[in-house]
Motif scaffolding. Structure first.
Motif, PDB file in Angstrom:
ATOM      1  N   UNK B 126       0.842  -1.204   0.000  1.00 17.55           N
ATOM      2  CA  UNK B 126       0.000   0.000   0.000  1.00 17.55           C
ATOM      3  C   UNK B 126       0.874   1.249   0.000  1.00 17.55           C
ATOM      4  N   UNK B 127       1.927   1.204   0.824  1.00 19.64           N
ATOM      5  CA  UNK B 127       2.848   2.339   0.876  1.00 19.64           C
ATOM      6  C   UNK B 127       3.466   2.586  -0.503  1.00 19.64           C
ATOM      7  N   UNK B 128       3.865   1.512  -1.173  1.00 18.46           N
ATOM      8  CA  UNK B 128       4.446   1.655  -2.514  1.00 18.46           C
ATOM      9  C   UNK B 128       3.438   2.329  -3.447  1.00 18.46           C
ATOM     10  N   UNK B 129       2.198   1.893  -3.360  1.00 14.40           N
ATOM     11  CA  UNK B 129       1.169   2.469  -4.231  1.00 14.40           C
ATOM     12  C   UNK B 129       0.958   3.956  -3.931  1.00 14.40           C
ATOM     13  N   UNK B 130       0.892   4.298  -2.645  1.00 13.20           N
ATOM     14  CA  UNK B 130       0.636   5.695  -2.266  1.00 13.20           C
ATOM     15  C   UNK B 130       1.804   6.592  -2.709  1.00 13.20           C
ATOM     16  N   UNK B 131       3.038   6.144  -2.400  1.00  9.10           N
ATOM     17  CA  UNK B 131       4.202   6.970  -2.749  1.00  9.10           C
ATOM     18  C   UNK B 131       4.310   7.100  -4.270  1.00  9.10           C
ATOM     19  N   UNK B 132       4.095   5.979  -4.971  1.00  7.82           N
ATOM     20  CA  UNK B 132       4.185   6.026  -6.437  1.00  7.82           C
ATOM     21  C   UNK B 132       3.161   7.005  -6.983  1.00  7.82           C
ATOM     22  N   UNK B 133       1.974   6.994  -6.420  1.00  3.47           N
ATOM     23  CA  UNK B 133       0.918   7.878  -6.895  1.00  3.47           C
ATOM     24  C   UNK B 133       1.314   9.343  -6.666  1.00  3.47           C
ATOM     25  N   UNK B 134       1.858   9.628  -5.480  1.00  2.11           N
ATOM     26  CA  UNK B 134       2.279  10.995  -5.180  1.00  2.11           C
ATOM     27  C   UNK B 134       3.382  11.461  -6.127  1.00  2.11           C
ATOM     28  N   UNK B 135       4.257  10.540  -6.462  1.00  2.00           N
ATOM     29  CA  UNK B 135       5.381  10.876  -7.328  1.00  2.00           C
ATOM     30  C   UNK B 135       4.908  11.008  -8.782  1.00  2.00           C
ATOM     31  N   UNK B 136       3.823  10.289  -9.095  1.00  6.74           N
ATOM     32  CA  UNK B 136       3.304  10.332 -10.466  1.00  6.74           C
ATOM     33  C   UNK B 136       2.663  11.686 -10.785  1.00  6.74           C
TER      34      UNK B 136
END
Lengths: 89, 646
Positions: B126-136
């Protein structure tokens, strides 16, 4: 999309404890250097305008942080490689 | 701003993007088996991986965002360069080798190696998804701003274009092709940025910023004025007169005055400052009016009328002998900064004024000493700052320092080389390449500041527009590389997100046994969903500096991932409950603080002052909170750990 599992070229690395300890020390040195930069900007920002060889302290310190990172990285690699060679023969 | 498109620019741009896609497909086709599709595990040489690291890392934030922020706020933009690079020290000295030793597929493997816990897997994914989304988000915003001047397309089209291309790349290619694309893109970005900076040195500094290839640089006028005994304003320039109702206008309270051109009756807004001997000096401004229906007028007209100008010039240049000169001639890396430090540069302030139903953003000239803009404080307040403002600054610097080593798409790259030693060496190559590039960003940003190319309403295009002042060819190449940069970074982020979903959620957490083909399908579906969401967010966040947005991604990553990574590696008492709790607290606290921050309130259409907190960067609270959570929960669950062992 994904990648395969990391390959098994992972013999026991006898230098690992040395490298971990060295890494922590070098990290602390850099963190202190970085911390002073943040502290000057927070406590006495006008000090950053001080002239140093034609440039101001902010520029010299900023470039210094970038260059120091590379210098430290090279020293770390040299010391690690030397220890790996000695202990993993 | 209205940009005219050049056929050559479009041809170069399209050719370059097609070239990148061809490389991607070439490497994708080399992987014939389904397992080969999940490419790259340990097959990449460390030097290639190092430059690919740079390619991954030098995203839209670095090239577009940092240059843009430096161009408008001076040294404060360079703080991002310093912080981003310093973060690699944490990656190299603390994380690189141990992570490589522990991990197999994703960084959650490394976190979970001691515990074999579903909770850790789920939270890390979930953390990977959230951080990736923020970076996207910033990458998508970057894509949107790039296509505007280059292809003449609206922001939203650019965002959708990148989203579609990347989903296509990720759904068809894999880690090997992504790595080689990143390698190529990273190398080209550094080479062409170097060419741009050398050209800048050769040009030197000039009072006349007439380098715009489309039309001459607008000479901003100033008028002297006096208030008469009758309370009227007498202007030195008879081409203008004051509006009848100037005293009751909402602009006066904010230090502006509306004038009317006698010839064509066009209205304009002027800033007012006190001159010598009681004389007022009125200076021309730029202004953007947002009407009730959302229509935007630039200097009172629609964009196609071309009344809005690029900005960026020097007021006074100090020569070598201490006298003031019109131009310096060619300069070197040190003398460029020296001359600029002793000059007066015209920066631009912004004030929002409510005029009836319309909202007017007025951009006014702010002459600034070079030495002042070459130190922090123009964006992040440090002079005479309140404790909260100081905390904001410290918080940003902390998040930048801690964020790099916790970014999933950076961590994943440690598994593409064959040994911990190679992980270390590729990190050093990355530090050298990225450090060099970040030094260039200072020059590119400052160059954009004084070469008359800046779009004051959206500073993200400062770097490419500076290149445009040296000719269309360099502009097209640099823009194409920047676009490829966005493509590459977005691909890398979506790779990390798909890996998290397919490996950690489906395979390990739900224990759904899937064939390679099914895993590929799950990955493709994830890529499409994440990509579409990123496109939507990219459109919403138009106009925000991309580097600032990445600062948030760093704060979320540093809060959610770094405490767990560090403690798993170095604290034997860490328990699985501690790790899970720390990730949850890190994500929730950082996200929560961002959502109620003053900058987000602006996005909600509210005033920043209405935000319940004045902190824009959550790191100073959320990172220690996640560390404390891990320590406390781990200490409280020691008995359970021992019982499990027994």
């Amino acid at each position: 999309m994904f990648h395969e599992p990391a390959p098994t070229e992972q013999k026991e690395d006898k230098a690992a404890p040395y490298k971990a300890k060295l890494g922590i020390w070098m990290f602390l040195i850099y963190a202190a250097f970085y911390g002073v930069f943040v502290a000057i900007n927070t406590i006495k920002p006008t000090l950053m305008e001080k002239n140093i060889g034609g440039l101001n302290l902010a520029i010299v310190y900023g470039f210094g942080l970038i260059i120091f990172a590379l210098v430290q990285a090279l020293i770390y690699n040299y010391l690690c490689a030397k220890e790996e060679e000695r202990l993993n023969k | 701003m209205v940009y005219s498109q050049s056929a050559m620019a479009i041809v170069i741009f399209v050719a370059f993007v097609l070239f990148v896609l061809c490389i991607s497909f070439y490497f994708a086709r080399k992987t014939s088996s389904a397992s080969g599709y999940f490419a790259a595990g340990g097959t990449i040489h460390w030097s290639v991986n190092g430059i690919a690291f740079a390619g991954d890392y030098l995203s839209a934030a670095s090239f577009l965002g940092i240059c843009g922020m430096i161009a408008t706020k001076g040294y404060d933009g360079f703080l991002y360069s310093i912080g981003y690079l310093a973060g690699w020290i944490v990656a190299l000295f603390v994380v690189a080798e141990p992570m490589k030793r522990l991990g197999k597929y994703t960084f959650s493997d490394a976190l979970d190696v001691r515990f074999n816990s579903k909770g850790i897997r789920a939270m890390a994914a979930i953390s990977t998804l959230v951080v990736s989304m923020f970076y996207l988000i910033p990458q998508m915003v970057g894509a949107g701003v790039l296509v505007k001047p280059l292809l003449g397309l609206p922001h939203s089209v650019g965002v959708v274009m990148v989203g579609a291309i990347v989903i296509f790349i990720v759904a068809t290619a894999g880690m090997t092709s992504t790595t080689y694309v990143q390698f190529l893109k990273g190398a080209l970005l550094i080479i062409f940025s170097t060419i741009l900076v050398i050209s800048l040195f050769y040009r030197g500094l000039h009072i006349n910023s007439d380098y715009n290839t489309e039309k001459p640089y607008h000479k901003f006028k100033f008028i002297q004025a006096m208030i008469t005994k009758e309370g009227k304003i007498a202007l030195s320039n008879k081409e203008y007169k004051t509006k009848e109702d100037w005293q009751s206008s909402p602009y006066v309270k904010k230090g502006f005055i509306e004038l009317v051109n006698v010839k064509d009756n066009q209205e304009s807004i002027w800033s007012v400052r006190q001159g010598k001997g009681g004389v007022l000096v009125l200076e021309e401004t730029l202004w953007v009016t947002t009407l009730n229906d959302g229509t935007k007028l630039y200097n009172g007209a629609l964009p196609k009328e071309g009344r809005f100008y690029p900005v960026g010039h020097i007021g006074l240049i100090k020569g070598e002998k201490g006298d003031y000169v019109k131009k310096t001639g060619a300069l070197g890396p040190v003398s460029y900064l020296e001359r600029l430090k002793d000059s007066i540069v015209i920066l631009w302030g912004k004030k929002i004024i409510k005029d009836g139903d319309s909202k007017v953003a007025v951009y006014y000239q702010k002459p600034t000493r070079g030495n002042r803009l070459l130190r922090p404080g123009l964006k992040f307040k440090v002079d005479n700052a309140t404790p909260m403002e100081k905390l904001n600054f410290i918080s940003l610097m902390l998040a930048l320092f801690c964020g790099t080593a916790a970014l999933p798409h950076i961590l994943i790259r440690y598994y593409t080389v064959k040994s911990p030693q190679c992980a270390r060496k590729s990190t050093i190559v990355a530090i050298a390449a990225i450090g060099f590039f970040y030094i260039l960003t200072l020059y590119m940003g400052l160059g954009a500041m004084v070469n008359g190319v800046l779009n004051i309403t959206d500073n993200n295009m400062a770097g490419p527009l500076l290149a445009k002042s040296f000719g269309i060819a360099l502009f097209s190449i640099i823009s194409a590389i920047a676009f490829a940069t966005v493509l590459g970074t977005v691909s890398g982020l979506i790779v990390a997100a798909t890996g998290a979903v397919a490996h950690d959620i489906f395979d390990v957490l739900f224990r759904i046994k899937m064939t390679d083909k099914q895993k590929v399908m799950v990955g493709k579906i994830t890529a499409v969903v994440v990509g579409c969401l990123a496109m939507y967010l990219g459109i919403i966040f138009e106009g925000m500096n991309v580097s600032f947005l990445v600062g948030w991604a760093f704060a979320v990553a540093a809060s959610a991932n770094l405490p767990s990574i560090i403690m798993v590696l170095f604290w034997k008492k860490t328990t699985q409950e501690g790790v899970t709790g720390s990730i949850i607290v890190g994500i929730v606290s950082s996200l929560g603080l961002i959502l109620i921050s003053p900058d987000m309130y602006v996005r909600y259409g509210l005033l920043p002052a209405q935000a319940p907190i004045t902190l824009n960067n959550p790191g100073i609270i959320s990172i220690p909170l996640a560390f404390i959570t891990l320590v406390v929960i781990s200490l409280l669950t020691q008995k359970k750990k021992e019982a499990v062992k027994a």
